[in-house]
Design an enzyme around this catalytic site. Structure first.
Site, PDB file in Angstrom:
ATOM      1  N   HIS A  55      -5.050   5.951  -2.704  1.00  0.00           N
ATOM      2  CA  HIS A  55      -6.051   6.005  -1.630  1.00  0.00           C
ATOM      3  C   HIS A  55      -7.402   6.531  -2.116  1.00  0.00           C
ATOM      4  O   HIS A  55      -8.403   6.394  -1.393  1.00  0.00           O
ATOM      5  CB  HIS A  55      -5.561   6.895  -0.485  1.00  0.00           C
ATOM      6  CG  HIS A  55      -4.369   6.353   0.244  1.00  0.00           C
ATOM      7  ND1 HIS A  55      -4.308   5.066   0.724  1.00  0.00           N
ATOM      8  CD2 HIS A  55      -3.181   6.932   0.563  1.00  0.00           C
ATOM      9  CE1 HIS A  55      -3.136   4.871   1.301  1.00  0.00           C
ATOM     10  NE2 HIS A  55      -2.427   5.984   1.221  1.00  0.00           N
ATOM     11  N   ASP A 110       3.815   0.562  -2.048  1.00  0.00           N
ATOM     12  CA  ASP A 110       3.802   1.678  -1.108  1.00  0.00           C
ATOM     13  C   ASP A 110       3.750   1.149   0.323  1.00  0.00           C
ATOM     14  O   ASP A 110       3.273   0.032   0.565  1.00  0.00           O
ATOM     15  CB  ASP A 110       2.569   2.543  -1.396  1.00  0.00           C
ATOM     16  CG  ASP A 110       2.605   3.896  -0.720  1.00  0.00           C
ATOM     17  OD1 ASP A 110       3.019   4.868  -1.375  1.00  0.00           O
ATOM     18  OD2 ASP A 110       2.213   3.988   0.457  1.00  0.00           O
ATOM     19  N   HIS A 123       1.797   2.156   2.516  1.00  0.00           N
ATOM     20  CA  HIS A 123       0.396   2.179   2.914  1.00  0.00           C
ATOM     21  C   HIS A 123      -0.453   1.323   1.971  1.00  0.00           C
ATOM     22  O   HIS A 123      -0.170   1.258   0.768  1.00  0.00           O
ATOM     23  CB  HIS A 123      -0.150   3.614   2.900  1.00  0.00           C
ATOM     24  CG  HIS A 123       0.632   4.565   3.744  1.00  0.00           C
ATOM     25  ND1 HIS A 123       1.553   5.454   3.218  1.00  0.00           N
ATOM     26  CD2 HIS A 123       0.637   4.764   5.089  1.00  0.00           C
ATOM     27  CE1 HIS A 123       2.091   6.163   4.194  1.00  0.00           C
ATOM     28  NE2 HIS A 123       1.552   5.761   5.335  1.00  0.00           N
ATOM     29  N   ASP A 130       7.953   5.107   0.139  1.00  0.00           N
ATOM     30  CA  ASP A 130       7.946   5.483   1.547  1.00  0.00           C
ATOM     31  C   ASP A 130       8.194   4.304   2.476  1.00  0.00           C
ATOM     32  O   ASP A 130       8.169   4.467   3.700  1.00  0.00           O
ATOM     33  CB  ASP A 130       6.653   6.212   1.929  1.00  0.00           C
ATOM     34  CG  ASP A 130       5.408   5.606   1.311  1.00  0.00           C
ATOM     35  OD1 ASP A 130       5.512   4.552   0.655  1.00  0.00           O
ATOM     36  OD2 ASP A 130       4.322   6.195   1.467  1.00  0.00           O
TER      37      ASP A 130
END
Length: 308
Positions: A126, A163, A165, A244
């Site tokens: 990120h 991931d 995200h 995740d």
């Protein structure tokens, strides 16, 4: 096959409070599961070097590097945002995480090892060139890919991000760089609510709804990732390895299991063997259920090491 685990003691010292999901217990769980699975002794263990400020500046602005360095507190916490905090060990841990990714890349390209998994935190995908966010301080995978391109002179690399995200920071770094292909899936809608608006041609983003399971992810990989990777013919592959999307992880709402991570890793390995001389560096991103994280990393590393 020589597979290395890169980590650093400082990665366990960075912490953001007792209730924060991105905790040192994540790395402890990985260590415990590697030992319990009886593959720990079959891996090469390497202590990561610390990335230099010059190396960090290959991706991040000098201002963001200085900000993280200067705002790291001598005690307590300093909040960069509501989710991302610094403690007294954060500057060293961030340099260690970036250094692991760069050091593993150097070792793989130097022929010392065939591939590597970097068991590191803070995570990185990120982090944009000018902002730390979403638990991430520096973009470890982006720094490693830049190192391979600009220092070792590779012409084409790929980044695979699985991931839950979207890796908005990695996309921001490479969206105008045709040397880099990025393929990813991510739950949508979900933090950081990006990845849908007119991605660059070298970005293959696959948003999926909550409760997506491994069968759909495997189909999407076969339909979208693999043709793009074959077309790009990467000379090295980097993995933003977030776990995740596992069905036991409370952060996301996807339904993957260990076998799905093993399958994806095998597909990446096949591409790497065909175009990249087997060269892969995988870096830990998300994964916040300690047991599911540990089991998933074992499944991932077993395939990397040819032990599956």
């Amino acid at each position: 096959m020589t597979t290395a685990i890169y980590t650093h003691p400082a990665c366990k010292l960075h912490e953001m409070g007792c209730d924060h999901p991105e905790s040192p217990e994540r790395l402890i769980a990985i260590e415990d599961h590697l030992i319990a699975s009886r593959i720990d002794d079959l891996l090469t263990h390497c202590v990561a070097p610390l990335a230099s400020e010059e190396q960090l500046a290959s991706v991040h602005t000098p201002e963001v590097v200085s900000r993280i360095k200067d705002l790291t507190p001598q005690q307590g916490y300093y909040p960069l945002d509501g989710d991302t905090l610094l403690n007294p060990s954060s500057w060293t841990a961030a340099r260690a995480s970036a250094g692991a990714a760069i050091g593993a890349t150097s070792a793989v390209l130097g022929g010392e090892i065939e591939n590597a998994f970097c068991s590191i935190r803070p995570p990185g995908h990120h982090a944009t060139p000018d902002e730390a966010m979403g638990f991430c301080l520096f973009n470890n995978v982006a720094l490693a890919a830049k190192y391979a391109l600009d220092v070792h002179g590779l012409e084409r690399v790929a980044i695979v991000d699985f991931d839950v995200h979207h890796g908005n920071g990695t996309e921001e770094v490479f969206k105008s760089d045709p040397r880099v292909l990025m393929v990813s899936f991510f739950q949508h809608p979900c933090y950081p609510y990006s990845g849908l608006d007119h991605p660059a041609p070298n970005m293959h983003n696959l948003p999926v709804p909550a409760y997506t399971d491994g069968a759909l992810v495997r189909a999407l990989v076969e339909q979208h990732w693999l043709p793009a990777l074959h077309a790009h013919q990467p000379q090295m592959i980097f993995i933003s390895a977030g776990f995740d999307a596992h069905r036991e992880d409370a952060i996301g709402q996807m339904r993957l299991v260990e076998a799905d991570y093993a399958w994806m890793t095998s597909q990446i390995m096949s591409i790497a063997k065909q175009y990249s001389k087997g060269r892969i560096v995988s870096c830990l991103e998300g994964g916040y259920s300690p047991s599911a994280l540990g089991r998933s990393v074992v499944a991932h590393v077993k395939v990397l090491a040819g032990l599956d």
